[in-house]
Write a protein that holds these residues in place. Structure first.
Motif, PDB file in Angstrom:
ATOM      1  N   ASP A   1      -9.145  -8.971  -2.718  1.00  0.00           N
ATOM      2  CA  ASP A   1      -8.835  -7.889  -1.779  1.00  0.00           C
ATOM      3  C   ASP A   1      -7.542  -8.128  -0.991  1.00  0.00           C
ATOM      4  O   ASP A   1      -7.012  -7.223  -0.362  1.00  0.00           O
ATOM      5  N   PHE A   2      -7.036  -9.370  -1.010  1.00  0.00           N
ATOM      6  CA  PHE A   2      -5.866  -9.727  -0.208  1.00  0.00           C
ATOM      7  C   PHE A   2      -4.602  -9.260  -0.918  1.00  0.00           C
ATOM      8  O   PHE A   2      -4.213  -9.780  -1.943  1.00  0.00           O
ATOM      9  N   GLU A   3      -3.960  -8.248  -0.354  1.00  0.00           N
ATOM     10  CA  GLU A   3      -2.704  -7.721  -0.909  1.00  0.00           C
ATOM     11  C   GLU A   3      -1.558  -8.538  -0.328  1.00  0.00           C
ATOM     12  O   GLU A   3      -1.496  -8.771   0.865  1.00  0.00           O
ATOM     13  N   ILE A   4      -0.672  -8.978  -1.197  1.00  0.00           N
ATOM     14  CA  ILE A   4       0.477  -9.752  -0.731  1.00  0.00           C
ATOM     15  C   ILE A   4       1.618  -8.774  -0.410  1.00  0.00           C
ATOM     16  O   ILE A   4       2.195  -8.159  -1.292  1.00  0.00           O
ATOM     17  N   SER A   5       1.885  -8.639   0.890  1.00  0.00           N
ATOM     18  CA  SER A   5       2.989  -7.810   1.366  1.00  0.00           C
ATOM     19  C   SER A   5       3.395  -8.343   2.732  1.00  0.00           C
ATOM     20  O   SER A   5       2.673  -9.142   3.326  1.00  0.00           O
ATOM     21  N   MET A   6       4.538  -7.894   3.229  1.00  0.00           N
ATOM     22  CA  MET A   6       4.992  -8.377   4.541  1.00  0.00           C
ATOM     23  C   MET A   6       3.962  -8.067   5.618  1.00  0.00           C
ATOM     24  O   MET A   6       3.664  -8.894   6.456  1.00  0.00           O
ATOM     25  N   THR A   7       3.406  -6.875   5.574  1.00  0.00           N
ATOM     26  CA  THR A   7       2.449  -6.465   6.604  1.00  0.00           C
ATOM     27  C   THR A   7       1.173  -7.291   6.535  1.00  0.00           C
ATOM     28  O   THR A   7       0.669  -7.739   7.559  1.00  0.00           O
ATOM     29  N   SER A   8       0.659  -7.492   5.327  1.00  0.00           N
ATOM     30  CA  SER A   8      -0.607  -8.224   5.207  1.00  0.00           C
ATOM     31  C   SER A   8      -0.435  -9.694   5.574  1.00  0.00           C
ATOM     32  O   SER A   8      -1.340 -10.303   6.130  1.00  0.00           O
ATOM     33  N   ILE A   9       0.722 -10.263   5.282  1.00  0.00           N
ATOM     34  CA  ILE A   9       0.963 -11.663   5.637  1.00  0.00           C
ATOM     35  C   ILE A   9       0.967 -11.811   7.157  1.00  0.00           C
ATOM     36  O   ILE A   9       0.421 -12.753   7.699  1.00  0.00           O
ATOM     37  N   ILE A  10       1.563 -10.851   7.842  1.00  0.00           N
ATOM     38  CA  ILE A  10       1.648 -10.904   9.306  1.00  0.00           C
ATOM     39  C   ILE A  10       0.265 -10.734   9.937  1.00  0.00           C
ATOM     40  O   ILE A  10      -0.065 -11.384  10.914  1.00  0.00           O
TER      41      ILE A  10
ATOM     42  N   SER B   1      15.147 -13.225   0.215  1.00  0.00           N
ATOM     43  CA  SER B   1      14.423 -14.469   0.500  1.00  0.00           C
ATOM     44  C   SER B   1      12.944 -14.186   0.754  1.00  0.00           C
ATOM     45  O   SER B   1      12.074 -14.899   0.253  1.00  0.00           O
ATOM     46  N   LEU B   2      12.677 -13.158   1.549  1.00  0.00           N
ATOM     47  CA  LEU B   2      11.285 -12.802   1.844  1.00  0.00           C
ATOM     48  C   LEU B   2      10.536 -12.424   0.568  1.00  0.00           C
ATOM     49  O   LEU B   2       9.385 -12.824   0.382  1.00  0.00           O
ATOM     50  N   ASN B   3      11.182 -11.688  -0.315  1.00  0.00           N
ATOM     51  CA  ASN B   3      10.523 -11.306  -1.567  1.00  0.00           C
ATOM     52  C   ASN B   3      10.232 -12.522  -2.438  1.00  0.00           C
ATOM     53  O   ASN B   3       9.179 -12.591  -3.076  1.00  0.00           O
ATOM     54  N   LEU B   4      11.139 -13.502  -2.453  1.00  0.00           N
ATOM     55  CA  LEU B   4      10.882 -14.741  -3.200  1.00  0.00           C
ATOM     56  C   LEU B   4       9.696 -15.500  -2.600  1.00  0.00           C
ATOM     57  O   LEU B   4       8.852 -16.025  -3.323  1.00  0.00           O
ATOM     58  N   ILE B   5       9.646 -15.546  -1.279  1.00  0.00           N
ATOM     59  CA  ILE B   5       8.543 -16.225  -0.597  1.00  0.00           C
ATOM     60  C   ILE B   5       7.232 -15.497  -0.889  1.00  0.00           C
ATOM     61  O   ILE B   5       6.199 -16.127  -1.143  1.00  0.00           O
ATOM     62  N   LEU B   6       7.258 -14.169  -0.867  1.00  0.00           N
ATOM     63  CA  LEU B   6       6.053 -13.394  -1.182  1.00  0.00           C
ATOM     64  C   LEU B   6       5.581 -13.690  -2.611  1.00  0.00           C
ATOM     65  O   LEU B   6       4.379 -13.801  -2.853  1.00  0.00           O
TER      66      LEU B   6
END
Length: 186
Positions: free
Chosen positions: A37-46, A160-165
């Motif tokens: 259920d965990f979606e990897i996105s900037m919002t979900s990480i925060i 960079s953020l997309n690579l980290i994601l």
């Protein structure tokens, strides 16, 4: 009597072992469901607990560091765009003033600036200064250069953020594979 007690004790022990396996299986099933259920996105990480993913704290630190930089750049970008808008309005006013100034000095051939009252050496010099007043356009150019630099930096940080994601997504998938293997062992 003794044999029945021994059987009852054995059944009780087997039930406890089965219950323990059931609890382990339920915990694994729950972890797997959370991961799926965990979606990897900037919002979900925060906004979510990343412990379940099993990603390295280095990746998470880099994510937050870059995310903070991105937010700061976005604020600066917004500010520069507001300044550009204001400068655009000022340029319109300055152009109108220059046009009126040239019109005025053409009607009244003078070497005195109608705005600041400064005496220039000649009518032609005054006319040149009015027509070539580049103060506002210099500021607009300077802001445009700053905006271009900021947008380039913003683009680099987003990459960079997309690579980290992607890194975090890989950690999630590795963790999911590990949990599925653990589940098959239970």
């Amino acid at each position: 009597g003794v044999r029945i007690s021994s059987l009852e004790a054995s059944i009780t022990l087997n039930n406890k072992v089965l219950e323990s396996f059931r609890l382990d299986k339920d915990a694994l099933d729950n972890n797997i469901k959370q991961l799926l259920d965990f979606e990897i996105s900037m919002t979900s990480i925060i906004s979510n607990d990343l412990g379940i993913i099993g990603s390295t704290s280095d990746s998470i630190e880099k994510f937050y560091e870059n995310f903070t930089k991105l937010r700061n750049i976005e604020h600066t970008e917004k500010y520069i765009k507001e300044v550009q808008s204001s400068l655009s309005k000022q340029m319109d006013i300055a152009e109108n003033m220059a046009s009126l100034g040239v019109e005025y000095i053409n009607l009244h051939e003078t070497n005195k600036c109608p705005l600041c009252q400064h005496n220039h050496r000649s009518f032609d010099e005054l006319k040149f200064f009015i027509e070539n007043n580049g103060l506002v356009s210099e500021l607009a150019h300077s802001n445009a250069v700053k905006l271009a630099e900021i947008l380039e930096e913003k683009n680099d940080i987003e990459k960079s953020l997309n690579l980290i994601l992607k890194d975090i997504e890989t950690s999630k998938n590795n963790r999911l594979e590990y949990l599925n293997n653990s589940l098959s062992e239970v």
